[in-house]
Design a protein around this motif. Structure first.
Motif, PDB file in Angstrom:
ATOM      1  N   VAL A   1       0.843  -1.200   0.000  1.00  0.00           N
ATOM      2  CA  VAL A   1       0.000   0.000   0.000  1.00  0.00           C
ATOM      3  C   VAL A   1       0.875   1.246   0.000  1.00  0.00           C
ATOM      4  CG1 VAL A   1      -1.690   1.346   1.321  1.00  0.00           C
ATOM      5  CG2 VAL A   1      -1.980  -1.129   1.084  1.00  0.00           C
ATOM      6  N   ALA A  31      -5.376   2.974   2.586  1.00  0.00           N
ATOM      7  CA  ALA A  31      -5.388   1.689   1.886  1.00  0.00           C
ATOM      8  C   ALA A  31      -6.557   1.595   0.898  1.00  0.00           C
ATOM      9  CB  ALA A  31      -5.459   0.536   2.880  1.00  0.00           C
ATOM     10  N   GLY A  32      -7.530   2.484   1.030  1.00  0.00           N
ATOM     11  CA  GLY A  32      -8.714   2.452   0.176  1.00  0.00           C
ATOM     12  C   GLY A  32      -8.421   2.475  -1.312  1.00  0.00           C
ATOM     13  N   THR A  74      -6.561   2.683   7.229  1.00  0.00           N
ATOM     14  CA  THR A  74      -7.652   2.137   6.421  1.00  0.00           C
ATOM     15  C   THR A  74      -7.982   3.086   5.275  1.00  0.00           C
ATOM     16  OG1 THR A  74      -8.560   0.991   8.349  1.00  0.00           O
ATOM     17  CG2 THR A  74     -10.058   1.350   6.495  1.00  0.00           C
ATOM     18  N   VAL A  91     -14.098  -0.258   1.165  1.00  0.00           N
ATOM     19  CA  VAL A  91     -13.116   0.798   0.967  1.00  0.00           C
ATOM     20  C   VAL A  91     -13.263   1.853   2.066  1.00  0.00           C
ATOM     21  CG1 VAL A  91     -12.369   2.648  -0.590  1.00  0.00           C
ATOM     22  CG2 VAL A  91     -12.943   0.390  -1.505  1.00  0.00           C
ATOM     23  N   GLN A  96     -17.501  -4.132  -1.293  1.00  0.00           N
ATOM     24  CA  GLN A  96     -16.985  -5.484  -1.068  1.00  0.00           C
ATOM     25  C   GLN A  96     -16.171  -5.517   0.222  1.00  0.00           C
ATOM     26  OE1 GLN A  96     -14.652  -6.639  -4.465  1.00  0.00           O
ATOM     27  NE2 GLN A  96     -16.392  -6.596  -5.851  1.00  0.00           N
ATOM     28  N   SER A  97     -16.254  -6.618   0.921  1.00  0.00           N
ATOM     29  CA  SER A  97     -15.535  -6.740   2.192  1.00  0.00           C
ATOM     30  C   SER A  97     -14.062  -7.034   1.963  1.00  0.00           C
ATOM     31  CB  SER A  97     -16.173  -7.865   3.013  1.00  0.00           C
ATOM     32  OG  SER A  97     -15.602  -7.919   4.283  1.00  0.00           O
ATOM     33  N   GLN A 129      -7.106  -2.959  -6.797  1.00  0.00           N
ATOM     34  CA  GLN A 129      -7.148  -4.426  -6.822  1.00  0.00           C
ATOM     35  C   GLN A 129      -8.474  -4.919  -7.387  1.00  0.00           C
ATOM     36  OE1 GLN A 129      -6.191  -5.219  -2.615  1.00  0.00           O
ATOM     37  NE2 GLN A 129      -4.439  -6.381  -3.356  1.00  0.00           N
ATOM     38  N   ARG A 130      -9.557  -4.293  -7.002  1.00  0.00           N
ATOM     39  CA  ARG A 130     -10.884  -4.748  -7.409  1.00  0.00           C
ATOM     40  C   ARG A 130     -11.241  -4.345  -8.830  1.00  0.00           C
ATOM     41  NH1 ARG A 130     -13.757  -3.169  -1.656  1.00  0.00           N
ATOM     42  NH2 ARG A 130     -12.387  -4.526  -0.414  1.00  0.00           N
ATOM     43  N   TYR A 148      -5.807   1.496  -2.867  1.00  0.00           N
ATOM     44  CA  TYR A 148      -5.165   0.222  -3.222  1.00  0.00           C
ATOM     45  C   TYR A 148      -6.230  -0.863  -3.386  1.00  0.00           C
ATOM     46  CZ  TYR A 148      -1.865  -3.694  -2.841  1.00  0.00           C
ATOM     47  OH  TYR A 148      -1.126  -4.829  -3.076  1.00  0.00           O
ATOM     48  N   LYS A 149      -7.204  -0.882  -2.471  1.00  0.00           N
ATOM     49  CA  LYS A 149      -8.318  -1.841  -2.577  1.00  0.00           C
ATOM     50  C   LYS A 149      -9.084  -1.625  -3.879  1.00  0.00           C
ATOM     51  CE  LYS A 149      -9.127  -1.912   2.400  1.00  0.00           C
ATOM     52  NZ  LYS A 149     -10.043  -1.392   3.437  1.00  0.00           N
TER      53      LYS A 149
END
Length: 168
Positions: free
Chosen positions: A34, A62-63, A59, A97, A93-94, A69-70, A65-66
Motif C-alpha cells: 500500500v 489503503a482504500g 484504512t 473501501v 466489497q468486504s 485491486q478490485r 489500493y483496494k
C-alpha cells in the motif's frame, strides 16, 4: 517563517500516527505494498486523503489500493464513467473501501470526474506547479476537501515522495 513539510508536529490524529510509523518502521500504513502504491500513484494519495475521515488513517489510505485491486485500475475517467450502483458494489466489497460507502462512492466519482475533465485524470497536475497556497486552493475546490484536509496534503505529498511544497 517558511513552511517545512517535513515537520508535521502541528498535525493531530491518524496521519501523525502514520507518519510516526513511517519514520520509525519504514511503513506508514503497515502494508509495504500500500505504501508503495501511494508513492507510485498520485491519484491514490489524493483519494487516501479524501477517505481519511471517521476511519483509521491506515484504512483510509489503503482504500485506493483496494479499489485498484478490485477494478484493475485507478483510472479517474473510467471511475467517473462507471455506473454508480456497479461502483458502489465494488466499493462495498468486504473489507469495504470506506465505512460510509454511499457518501464516499458519490464523492469519489465526483472527484474522479473533475480530475478527468480538468486535470487529464492525473491528480499530480493539481500540484505540479504553484506554491502551497495555490495548490491548497485548487484542492479545496474538490468535493470532500475542506481547509483542514487540504492543508494536510502537503505532508502526504512530501512523505510519499510526490512534491515538497515547502515555501521560503
Amino acid at each position: 517563517m517558511p513552511l517545512d513539510a517535513s515537520d508535521y508536529s502541528a498535525l493531530e490524529g491518524g496521519l501523525v500516527r502514520m507518519l510516526d510509523r513511517l519514520q520509525a518502521e519504514g511503513t506508514a500504513t503497515k502494508d509495504p505494498d500500500v505504501d508503495q502504491y501511494l508513492r507510485d500513484d498520485p491519484n491514490a494519495v489524493l483519494l487516501g486523503l479524501l477517505y481519511d475521515q471517521r476511519v483509521l488513517a491506515e484504512t483510509a489510505f489503503a482504500g485506493p489500493y483496494k479499489l485498484r485491486q478490485r477494478l484493475g485500475h485507478l483510472d479517474m475517467g473510467r471511475i467517473a464513467d462507471m455506473d454508480r450502483d456497479a461502483f458502489a458494489e465494488v466499493f462495498a466489497q468486504s473489507p469495504a473501501v470506506h465505512r460510509f460507502t454511499n457518501k464516499m462512492v458519490d464523492t469519489t466519482q465526483s472527484v474522479a470526474r473533475i480530475l478527468a475533465d480538468e486535470y487529464g485524470g492525473d491528480a499530480a497536475r493539481l500540484w505540479a506547479d504553484g506554491d502551497c497556497a495555490t495548490v491548497e486552493k485548487r484542492v479545496k475546490k474538490l468535493p470532500g476537501f475542506g481547509p483542514q484536509k487540504a492543508s494536510k496534503l502537503r505532508y502526504c505529498l512530501y512523505y510519499f515522495g510526490h512534491r515538497d511544497l515547502s515555501e521560503g
